[in-house]
Design a protein around this motif. Structure first.
Motif, PDB file in Angstrom:
ATOM      1  N   ILE A   1       0.931  -1.152  -0.007  1.00  0.00           N
ATOM      2  CA  ILE A   1      -0.003   0.007   0.246  1.00  0.00           C
ATOM      3  C   ILE A   1       0.895   1.304   0.157  1.00  0.00           C
ATOM      4  N   PRO A   2       1.800   1.464   1.040  1.00  0.00           N
ATOM      5  CA  PRO A   2       2.620   2.553   0.944  1.00  0.00           C
ATOM      6  C   PRO A   2       3.378   2.708  -0.260  1.00  0.00           C
ATOM      7  N   ARG A   3       3.877   1.634  -1.067  1.00  0.00           N
ATOM      8  CA  ARG A   3       4.746   1.631  -2.133  1.00  0.00           C
ATOM      9  C   ARG A   3       3.888   2.270  -3.243  1.00  0.00           C
ATOM     10  N   VAL A   4       2.763   1.687  -3.326  1.00  0.00           N
ATOM     11  CA  VAL A   4       1.769   2.263  -4.496  1.00  0.00           C
ATOM     12  C   VAL A   4       1.407   3.702  -4.229  1.00  0.00           C
ATOM     13  N   GLU A   5       0.980   3.968  -3.007  1.00  0.00           N
ATOM     14  CA  GLU A   5       0.755   5.358  -2.882  1.00  0.00           C
ATOM     15  C   GLU A   5       1.842   6.349  -2.941  1.00  0.00           C
TER      16      GLU A   5
END
Ligand code: NAD
Length: 497
Positions: free
Chosen positions: A303-307
């Motif tokens: 999630i944080p990487r895609v964000e």
């Protein structure tokens, strides 16, 4: 405004059909060129040129033929940056990614330098009394390639380099969305010493494609694009007895086993799902974590990487990916995200609202990540071809193996694990054409060959590698007996050895 014609008989010629298509600059959304759309007569003119030039090319010895490709490689290296910029401007991918597009084509041209060796036939002395038998490989004549927008340098080179090295003349019908680089490649081949007429580029749409498919002077067609068109081309080519190989769409899965190195798996997923805005036939669009703990750990890291994906114009060297190819492509991908929500998948990261500052009319889309996707959903079954990754949670290895195996597409697949047994069993059993073990985009190197299974590939033989030599040549066998010492007299029974 730049206008792009066709490349026929060794020179660029203007289109005469009166029909054109817009070529966009996806990073700004502007129309940057008009490309001519060929009529049946223009395709015929290309075929006539190819047909006239091919016999002399086939009679040129194989080393001399590949010397042209060797010179071509020098010219591609000379103009590499100019081509990478042109490619990025028309396609939307970043310049470093455009360099990779050119390089993976160059690797197949390098492979083609060895084709004289692969065209050698076989010989058996004394196959019968006084009988020697040999086989030779001869070019087919005039062959054609119809290619997609997403690799405008690599896929044309995959097609024309082996075909031309084998002694054929080639008609290339590239995608009308980014025709600039294919035209440039044809110019460079001419500069490298290729006789006029051996490589022709006809730009166009369905009309040009149908003219190619129906032309009886074209012996073989290689297609790469979406599966419905691949099937259409395969079926229509058969009506004129063409040899045909058609590579289609994909839904590539990446299995994450509980023992996988999670950081490595996440890095792999990020690059393979979002690189080139997901517009790769070998892009990973489905992640399959095995077991709830694995799935939760994966989502927590993803999630944080895609964000924080860095989206930028194609000219930004630090961007992870650039815009999509057209406004229609952008709208199509956005629609799929809407469909996924309606179908009940959990949209963990929503990139639909992304706007690129200073490039508000460009075709940009932020990364999207779905969790809890299931087998019956359209976002799982259909190819989205955008920066959207779906996570399908599997209970165990068998379920993870069955997902890509049962899917209608079968292009690429990957498994991330530290366990050799699982990796080996997966590679042996999975019903997919190209498998990666701890490798996310298993595009085989040039001396192997590339091809998917099921609806990802129609026809026989793969692209590049030794398969390309088989595809672009026909085998002839010669059985010979010299009369001296042979008993005279007619024989009415079937000869046996
Ligand atoms: P596409 O099918 O729209 O177009 C491919 C080619 O077919 C183009 O040259 C186009 O002009 C022509 N074409 C389009 N519509 C046609 C019609 N109705 N009749 C005849 N010809 C037609 O594909 P695309 O959007 O350019 O490329 C993306 C697709 O290609 C994706 O599905 C991707 O997975 C696939 N692809 C597959 C591979 C592979 O090797 N399997 C590699 C790259 C891309």
């Amino acid at each position: 405004m730049r206008s792009i014609g066709h490349f026929i008989g060794g020179k660029e010629v203007k289109g005469t059909s009166g029909r054109t298509a817009d070529v966009y600059q996806p990073m700004t959304g502007d129309v940057q060129a008009k490309v001519a759309l060929a009529s049946k007569d223009e395709v015929r003119a290309a075929v006539e040129n190819a047909k006239a030039a091919q016999p002399a090319w086939a009679a040129t010895n194989p080393q001399r033929r590949v010397r042209v490709l060797m010179k071509f490689l020098e010219l591609v290296a000379r103009d590499n940056e100019e081509m990478a910029e042109l490619l990025a401007r028309e396609h939307g991918k970043t310049i470093p990614d455009a360099r990779g597009d050119i390089m993976r084509g160059v690797e197949v041209v390098e492979f083609a330098l060895g084709i004289p060796h692969l065209m050698k036939g076989e010989y058996t002395e004394g196959a019968g009394p006084g009988i020697d038998l040999y086989s030779i490989r001869q070019p087919l004549g005039v062959v054609a390639g119809i290619t997609p927008f997403n690799f405008p340098a690599m896929i044309p080179m995959w097609k024309f380099a082996p075909a031309i090295a084998c002694g054929n003349a080639f008609i290339l019908k590239p995608s009308e969305r980014d025709p600039g680089v294919p035209m440039k490649l044809a110019e460079l081949m001419l500069e490298a010493g290729l006789p006029p007429g051996i490589l022709n580029v006809v730009n166009g749409d369905k009309e040009a494609v149908d003219a190619i498919l129906d032309d009886r002077d074209i012996s073989a067609v290689g297609f790469v694009g979406s599966s419905s068109i691949a099937q259409y081309i395969y079926e229509r080519s058969a009506a004129t007895g063409k040899r045909c190989q058609c590579f289609g769409g994909a839904k590539n899965h990446l299995i994450v086993m509980p023992d996988a190195d999670m950081n490595q798996a996440v890095d792999a997923l990020m690059g393979a799902a979002y690189g080139a805005a997901g517009e790769r036939c070998m892009a990973v669009s489905v992640a399959v974590p095995v077991g709830k703990t694995t799935a939760d750990r994966l989502m927590e890291k993803l999630i944080p990487r895609v964000e924080s994906l860095k989206i930028g114009p194609s000219t930004d060297p630090n961007a992870d990916y650039g815009p999509l190819v057209t406004k229609e492509a952008l709208q199509r991908v956005r629609n799929y995200v809407d469909v996924g929500i309606k179908e009940g998948a959990t949209l963990a990261v929503d990139g639909r609202g992304f706007k690129m500052q200073g490039y508000e009319n460009g075709f940009y889309m932020g990364g999207c990540l779905f969790d809890n996707v299931t087998k019956d959903m359209r976002i799982y079954k259909e190819e989205i071809f955008g920066p959207v990754l779906s996570v399908v949670r599997a209970h165990d290895f068998d379920e993870a193996l069955s997902l890509p195996s049962d899917h209608e597409y079968g292009n690429g697949v990957a498994i991330f694990t530290r366990d050799g047994d699982s990796a080996r069993e997966f590679a042996a059993k999975v019903n997919v054409g190209m498998v990666g073990i701890n490798v996310p985009i298993p595009v085989p190197v040039a001396y192997f060959s590339f091809g998917g299974w099921k609806r990802s590939g129609f026809g026989d033989l793969n692209q590049y590698g030794t398969d390309s030599v088989r595809f672009y040549t026909k085998a002839k066998t010669v059985t010979s007996r010299w009369p001296s010492g042979v008993k005279e007299g007619a024989s009415f029974t079937m000869p046996t050895s």
